[in-house]
Write an enzyme that holds these catalytic residues in place. Structure first.
Site, PDB file in Angstrom:
ATOM      1  N   ASP A 473      43.447  45.231  33.592  1.00  0.00           N
ATOM      2  CA  ASP A 473      43.235  43.885  32.849  1.00  0.00           C
ATOM      3  C   ASP A 473      41.847  44.581  31.021  1.00  0.00           C
ATOM      4  OD1 ASP A 473      42.023  40.836  32.959  1.00  0.00           O
ATOM      5  OD2 ASP A 473      40.079  41.924  32.650  1.00  0.00           O
ATOM      6  N   TYR A 620      34.469  39.094  26.454  1.00  0.00           N
ATOM      7  CA  TYR A 620      35.784  38.781  24.632  1.00  0.00           C
ATOM      8  C   TYR A 620      35.168  38.453  23.908  1.00  0.00           C
ATOM      9  CZ  TYR A 620      38.410  37.866  29.053  1.00  0.00           C
ATOM     10  OH  TYR A 620      39.214  38.078  30.376  1.00  0.00           O
ATOM     11  N   HIS A 676      49.058  40.326  38.533  1.00  0.00           N
ATOM     12  CA  HIS A 676      48.300  40.937  37.559  1.00  0.00           C
ATOM     13  C   HIS A 676      46.619  42.174  38.516  1.00  0.00           C
ATOM     14  CE1 HIS A 676      45.229  41.540  34.172  1.00  0.00           C
ATOM     15  NE2 HIS A 676      44.373  41.025  34.776  1.00  0.00           N
TER      16      HIS A 676
END
Length: 706
Positions: A473, A620, A676
């Site tokens: 990630d 982000y 993930h």
């Protein structure tokens, strides 16, 4: 026939084919779809109550007292970054003023009287109780009375119309007509009932409101709307032209191939599309799309905390408002199903013991150190029996919505010497800045690129000038940037979210590969890469959170900091869809197939007790921060030895040729059946892959040592 004539015939034939295939479809109008009068409500369709009933807004004291209690016990807000104003969503200072006004000066009982000034009713249409205002003009002598359906959007309600209604229902000099207003709440909004099954979108709402107006006795009428209301009235005008006298919208939106082509061509010569005085409202397209992208995100230490935090958490869990019932049969397709959430919250409230979990979390040595003004938290675990083994420092980096908790099961595999391996690891696992127990930045700009600098300096502070780095990630991004910018410090870089970038060359290969897959990749890669439409659709479906957090992290952060249940739903949903997308079809979301509720809640608790959800989501925004985009860091190659563990169900899967375009020294690629959160889900598998990669690096002449 001469060559010139033959060539002319060929060109003419090609021109006709191009017209038939490319141009004519742009002008063709498809037949109107026939939409059914679907029953959306919970009651028996054969016994619909068609009576129109008067309605008054009258909220119970219990709800108001609960609201006041929640306002009074609101948690401290996350302080805004320096100088950002409202660019990260609503600022904490502005929100404080609003909440203070709401708590001390806003009087709902007074406002109820204001809201009840207009006649209101409910009526059942297709199984849904629809609430609406119905305001008739008082003086109509000599005037035509025209029925007007007014539709609101999101995040609005019928409240938007209260100031406008008097203008529409009061006769004006010079006009021979006046309006009779019908203003319904959209289904699932305000006082209108919500559907109990999926599928009620704007086309279906157009059907509901057509039938709604018929139920009120109107065969023909005017319609007006903005936002969703604008889309619904356009749909009604399209589907039912025999019912609509005229349509007016204050959000006019058309999305057809021809209109998009015209707008695109207008970017080269704007007068082709718009008058000169309106050019700046449409062009430059890049600026308009950037604004639209920014504003549409809503539409992709020691673990010890005082008892007051835990008591407050228990109070919030015990006083959670009733959940919205899920739609019939949707399982996890609309996000976390509230039936599953009830199970999680009940377990959290009655079985989960944070004090016991603190003991578990404190099993590994943890420290903090100041790096570039930030207090960085990290685990530091050294192997104990190292005789005959090479000890290599390994920096492992987590992502979102994870934490260092993901590494607790993998650390023993990495720090315990194995008979068949001549390497063992000294593990350093920091919390990303603004995540968990690491301090957050106070000014904008700190994204994964800047974190690469911080973690390079962290390792230097710990005495490691050369080391391995691993991540998934965001951790994969940080590891890649460290390998890119500090190759002299990185012995080798390993990731389990492998991303090589998609330039023109790679995109062209991917498109050609759709026709001839074996030209560029193995059969195994083909099955996980194609069809591209399916892969992109999945990525689009699963990236809504990214868009929201990249544009308005502070706004959504307020809700998640305030509600532990909301936080759990927001985080745990990812452990369903990102571990295996097929688990969306399971009632329990598959959460306990690979994890336990205790382990999952450990991760949620780290976000809750540190109040770090807002600062973690800012990551982000920082990644798309203009100064970071201008660095063009993703365009630089990685030259250090690189390895990739690809997991079948991860959110991104890229074939070897894409990875090799970025990682110029890619010496190890392996594929596994997993998702993930590899370190959390399959710690033994990921640890084994890290060992395999490191063994290959150590075998290189450049890296051989005693």
């Amino acid at each position: 026939m001469g060559k010139g004539t033959l060539l002319g015939v060929v060109v003419a034939v090609l021109a006709v084919l191009a017209y038939l295939k490319l141009v004519r479809p742009l002008y063709e109008v498809p037949p109107l779809p026939k939409l059914e009068d679907t029953w959306w409500g919970p009651r028996d369709a054969s016994r619909e109550d068609t009576e129109i009933r008067p309605f008054k807004i009258n909220v119970s004291n219990e709800i108001l007292e609960d609201l006041q209690r929640r306002l009074s016990s609101a948690l401290p807000f996350q302080e805004s970054l320096e100088g950002v104003n409202q660019n990260y969503g609503i600022s904490a200072n502005l929100l404080k003023d609003i909440v203070h006004f709401w708590q001390t000066k806003y009087n709902w009982r007074h406002r109820e009287k204001f809201l009840n000034q207009y006649p209101q009713f409910t009526v059942s249409v297709q199984g849904l109780k629809i609430h609406y205002l119905h305001v008739k003009p008082a003086q109509t002598k000599g005037l035509k009375v025209l029925p007007l359906l007014l539709l609101h959007g999101w995040p609005g309600s019928v409240r938007e119309f209260y100031e406008m209604i008097p203008f529409l229902t009061t006769p004006e000099e010079g006009r021979d007509f006046v309006f009779e207003i019908i203003a319904p709440s959209l289904p699932g909004y305000g006082f209108s009932e919500a559907a109990v099954r999926p599928g009620l979108g704007s086309p279906q709402v157009a059907v509901v409101f057509k039938n709604f107006m018929k139920r009120l006795g109107y065969e023909r009428y005017y319609i007006q709307g903005g936002d969703w209301g604008g889309i619904i009235v356009q749909t009604m005008a399209t589907l039912y032209p025999d019912k609509i006298l005229g349509v007016h919208s204050n959000m006019c939106f058309i999305n057809t191939p021809l209109s998009n082509l015209k707008v695109f061509l207008g970017s080269f010569y704007p007068p082709l599309v718009v008058p000169k005085e309106h050019e700046d409202k449409v062009y430059p397209m890049s600026q308009k799309f950037m604004f639209l992208l920014l504003e549409s995100g809503y539409m992709h230490l020691q673990a010890t905390k005082p008892d007051t935090v835990l008591k407050d958490l228990q109070h919030r869990l015990e006083n959670t408002l009733p959940f919205q019932e899920p739609l019939e049969g949707v399982k996890q397709h609309y996000g976390m199903n509230t039936n599953l959430l009830k199970t999680v919250v009940d377990y959290w409230r009655t079985n989960y013991n944070w004090r016991e979990r603190e003991t578990f979390l404190n099993q590994f040595p943890q420290f903090t150190v100041d790096i570039q003004g930030l207090n960085i938290h990290y685990l530091h675990v050294k192997p104990t029996n190292t005789q005959g083994k090479k000890v290599r420092p390994l920096l492992i980096v987590h992502g979102w919505p994870g934490s260092v908790r993901e590494f607790y099961e993998i650390i023993p595999f990495l720090t315990t010497p194995q008979t068949e391996r001549d390497v063992v690891f000294e593990v350093i696992a920091p919390s990303l800045p603004g995540f968990g127990f690491s301090e957050a930045a106070v000014r904008p700009g700190l994204g994964p690129i800047q974190t690469a600098v911080i973690f390079k300096n962290l390792m230097k502070r710990l005495g490691h000038n050369r080391f391995y780095v691993q991540g998934g990630d965001w951790g994969a991004g940080v590891a890649t940037y460290m390998s890119t910018f500090f190759p002299e410090n990185i012995i080798g870089g390993h990731t389990n979210l492998c991303f090589g970038g998609l330039g023109i060359k790679n995109n062209l290969k991917l498109l050609i590969g759709g026709l001839w897959p074996s030209l560029f990749m193995s059969k195994e890669c083909v099955e996980l890469t194609y069809p591209l439409s399916k892969r992109y659709q999945f990525l689009l479906l699963e990236s809504g959170y990214y868009h929201l957090q990249a544009s308005k992290p502070d706004t959504v952060g307020v809700a998640l900091r305030e509600s532990p249940v909301g936080l759990a739903a927001y985080i745990l949903e990812k452990f369903t869809t990102w571990t295996n997308p097929e688990w969306k079809d399971l009632e329990d979301g598959g959460l306990t197939k690979k994890y336990t509720l205790t382990n999952l809640l450990d991760n949620v608790m780290i976000y809750w007790v540190t109040r770090s959800i807002t600062t973690s989501m800012r990551y982000y925004s920082e990644n798309v921060y203009k100064a970071n985009r201008d660095l063009k860091a993703d365009g630089f190659p990685v030259t250090v030895p690189s390895g990739c563990a690809r997991f079948k169900h991860d959110i991104i899967y890229q074939p070897d040729f894409v990875l090799k375009s970025k990682f110029k020294n890619l010496i190890h690629v392996a594929n596994y059946d997993g998702g993930h959160f590899a370190a959390f889900e399959l710690p033994d598998i990921l640890a084994g892959d890290i060992y395999d990669f490191v063994q290959k690096v150590e075998a290189l002449d450049k890296y051989k040592r005693d």
